[in-house]
Design an enzyme around this catalytic site. Structure first.
Site, PDB file in Angstrom:
ATOM      1  N   ASN A  23      67.224 -39.071 -51.481  1.00 53.18           N
ATOM      2  CA  ASN A  23      67.194 -40.015 -50.359  1.00 53.18           C
ATOM      3  C   ASN A  23      68.486 -40.032 -49.546  1.00 53.18           C
ATOM      4  O   ASN A  23      68.558 -40.672 -48.506  1.00 53.18           O
ATOM      5  CB  ASN A  23      66.858 -41.424 -50.853  1.00 53.18           C
ATOM      6  CG  ASN A  23      65.399 -41.535 -51.272  1.00 53.18           C
ATOM      7  OD1 ASN A  23      64.591 -40.670 -50.947  1.00 53.18           O
ATOM      8  ND2 ASN A  23      65.059 -42.583 -52.004  1.00 53.18           N
ATOM      9  N   CYS A 115      54.171 -40.336 -49.203  1.00 56.51           N
ATOM     10  CA  CYS A 115      53.543 -41.149 -50.265  1.00 56.51           C
ATOM     11  C   CYS A 115      52.576 -42.177 -49.673  1.00 56.51           C
ATOM     12  O   CYS A 115      52.826 -42.704 -48.598  1.00 56.51           O
ATOM     13  CB  CYS A 115      54.606 -41.947 -51.040  1.00 56.51           C
ATOM     14  SG  CYS A 115      55.507 -41.029 -52.266  1.00 56.51           S
ATOM     15  N   LEU A 124      60.218 -49.142 -35.723  1.00 59.22           N
ATOM     16  CA  LEU A 124      61.638 -49.518 -35.688  1.00 59.22           C
ATOM     17  C   LEU A 124      62.507 -48.343 -35.248  1.00 59.22           C
ATOM     18  O   LEU A 124      63.523 -48.526 -34.574  1.00 59.22           O
ATOM     19  CB  LEU A 124      62.088 -50.030 -37.061  1.00 59.22           C
ATOM     20  CG  LEU A 124      61.435 -51.346 -37.512  1.00 59.22           C
ATOM     21  CD1 LEU A 124      61.680 -51.599 -38.991  1.00 59.22           C
ATOM     22  CD2 LEU A 124      61.963 -52.518 -36.696  1.00 59.22           C
ATOM     23  N   VAL A 163      65.730 -48.810 -44.055  1.00 57.81           N
ATOM     24  CA  VAL A 163      66.628 -47.684 -44.336  1.00 57.81           C
ATOM     25  C   VAL A 163      66.384 -46.570 -43.331  1.00 57.81           C
ATOM     26  O   VAL A 163      67.310 -46.044 -42.714  1.00 57.81           O
ATOM     27  CB  VAL A 163      66.405 -47.157 -45.774  1.00 57.81           C
ATOM     28  CG1 VAL A 163      67.188 -45.872 -46.007  1.00 57.81           C
ATOM     29  CG2 VAL A 163      66.822 -48.207 -46.794  1.00 57.81           C
ATOM     30  N   ASP A 305      62.198 -48.632 -55.834  1.00 55.91           N
ATOM     31  CA  ASP A 305      61.943 -47.332 -56.467  1.00 55.91           C
ATOM     32  C   ASP A 305      62.160 -47.349 -57.980  1.00 55.91           C
ATOM     33  O   ASP A 305      61.898 -46.351 -58.653  1.00 55.91           O
ATOM     34  CB  ASP A 305      62.817 -46.239 -55.832  1.00 55.91           C
ATOM     35  CG  ASP A 305      62.247 -45.739 -54.508  1.00 55.91           C
ATOM     36  OD1 ASP A 305      61.109 -46.112 -54.171  1.00 55.91           O
ATOM     37  OD2 ASP A 305      62.934 -44.969 -53.815  1.00 55.91           O
ATOM     38  N   ILE A 327      58.914 -55.385 -51.264  1.00 53.50           N
ATOM     39  CA  ILE A 327      59.225 -54.371 -50.245  1.00 53.50           C
ATOM     40  C   ILE A 327      57.962 -53.694 -49.713  1.00 53.50           C
ATOM     41  O   ILE A 327      57.728 -53.651 -48.518  1.00 53.50           O
ATOM     42  CB  ILE A 327      60.185 -53.297 -50.805  1.00 53.50           C
ATOM     43  CG1 ILE A 327      61.425 -53.943 -51.431  1.00 53.50           C
ATOM     44  CG2 ILE A 327      60.582 -52.306 -49.711  1.00 53.50           C
ATOM     45  CD1 ILE A 327      62.395 -54.571 -50.469  1.00 53.50           C
TER      46      ILE A 327
END
Length: 419
Positions: A23, A115, A124, A163, A305, A327
């Site tokens: 990531n 996923c 965004l 993120v 995660d 989330i």
């Protein structure tokens, strides 16, 4: 399709070397499009998503090589469209858009795949680029961005913490005219790593790791060498593997300060944990973990995660633990599979109530997303009998050689090649 055959139960113990963070590596690879000179990126994990990204950068005209490190020369980039055939397998491809429009004044990316967990809209990303002066059109399944001249710095207040969008805005703003401030920015360690990479190439970014990031635009970015930070989710996954099996583990090439929330919960579960600058050790002294309550939250809260792995921990722990997922919706798809292995749990909207059982039993189960599938493999390691985990291509997207690393800890796990 490949499967894993896992024979249990096993107590997992030994040493594991943690790979670079997927990531962080992904946004860093895409951000390399901003550089006019070659960059060397070290500690990049060998994963399907990384291979796809390297292929995508090559299709855009960059020179990409891998020999230990990944080398990227984005000087010759002359194609500004990320096509559907590559993007469909990986939603991170949206990160090509900001660098392309910032450096070349144009970019198009097919709407992404990845996923199947919940809604992850690109809105965004789009509104952030629009506030920097890009014109955005959605046509024929593509997001098309353009600007005449340079992007312009802006004061951007993000509607919600994201993120992905923080990376897009931050990377695009490095070459914008003037100063950009991102309020309500994501604070994840991978954001910090991406900012540090850009700074190594000559960007002027400050405040990364806080919810207010400031980017002073520069004319160009040069080359450089950068080492990707260790994968905190892989680290957490192996720590849980040892914890649920009453085992003992040493994780090398780890970064403990990125895992505060996870380590705190493992201590609550009864683990003996020690840390050094680049290692973490966990010892259960042969004991079963105690159930813990977990509520996922943006960093520095408990990472979503790691939710599936802690759900499994609670399902084999002493007592009852409650997991609340704030989330992503639709992120308890591993629980029905674990129930097939003898787990006891109830799901109520975004909450899972987990009642610990002493022993799971092997079964045929199916992976649905990356972290859920890791929890099924770990369940197989501690279950009585044989577990077959199907659709493990999800795991290969996020874990480098998970079966080799588990075998080194004593697991009886084999990859069965699909037809």
């Amino acid at each position: 399709m490949d499967k894993f055959r896992v024979q249990g139960p096993t107590r997992l113990q030994g040493e594991v070397t943690i790979s670079g963070a997927k990531n962080a590596a992904l946004p860093i690879l895409f951000s390399a499009l901003l550089a006019e000179e070659p960059v060397e990126i070290q500690n990049v994990p060998k994963l399907k998503d990384i291979d796809t990204t390297m292929k995508l950068l090559s299709q855009l005209g960059a020179k990409v090589e891998r020999n230990g490190s990944v080398w990227i020369d984005a000087g010759p980039v002359d194609v500004f469209c990320a096509p559907y055939d590559l993007v469909k397998t990986m939603r991170a491809s949206i990160w090509a858009l900001g660098p392309l429009v910032a450096r070349f004044g144009q970019g198009q990316v097919s709407l992404p795949g990845g996923c199947a967990i919940g809604a992850r809209p690109v809105d965004l990303h789009i509104s952030g680029l629009e506030q920097l002066g890009a014109e955005i059109k959605l046509e024929e399944g593509y997001v098309k961005a353009s600007v005449s001249g340079r992007l312009k710095g802006a004061h951007i207040v993000m509607d919600k913490v994201s993120v992905g969008a923080t990376v897009t805005i931050m990377s695009a703003a490095t070459l914008a005219e003037g100063t950009t401030i991102i309020e309500n920015a994501a604070r994840e360690p991978e954001i910090v790593d991406t900012a540090n990479f850009l700074n190594a190439l000559g960007a002027k970014i400050t405040g990364q790791g806080s919810d207010r990031i400031t980017i002073e635009g520069v004319q160009r970015l040069g080359g450089g060498v950068y080492r990707v930070l260790p994968d905190r989710i892989e680290t957490g996954t192996f720590l849980v593997a040892a914890a649920i099996s009453g085992g003992k583990i040493l994780c090398r090439n780890a970064q403990p300060d990125t895992l505060d929330a996870v380590l705190a919960k493992l201590r609550d579960a009864g683990a003996d944990i020690e840390t050094g600058e680049d290692w973490i050790s966990l010892d259960m002294h042969g004991n079963r973990p105690k159930a813990v309550n977990v509520r996922t939250a943006p960093h520095p809260g408990f990472p979503t995660d790691m939710q599936a792995q802690f759900t499994l921990l609670n399902l084999v722990a002493e007592g009852t633990g409650v997991i609340t997922e704030t989330i992503f919706e639709n992120r308890f798809m591993h629980i029905p599979e674990l129930i097939r292995m003898g787990a006891h749990a109830e799901i109520e909207s975004n909450t899972a109530i987990c009642h610990g059982v002493k022993q799971l039993s092997g079964a045929q189960v199916m992976a649905t997303d990356l972290r859920a599938s890791a929890s099924l493999v770990l369940a197989g390691c501690i279950a009585e009998g044989t577990t077959i985990v199907d659709r493990i291509y999800h795991i290969d997207r996020g874990y480098e050689r998970i079966e080799d690393k588990l075998q080194a800890l004593g697991a009886n796990i084999q990859r069965v090649k699909g037809e």
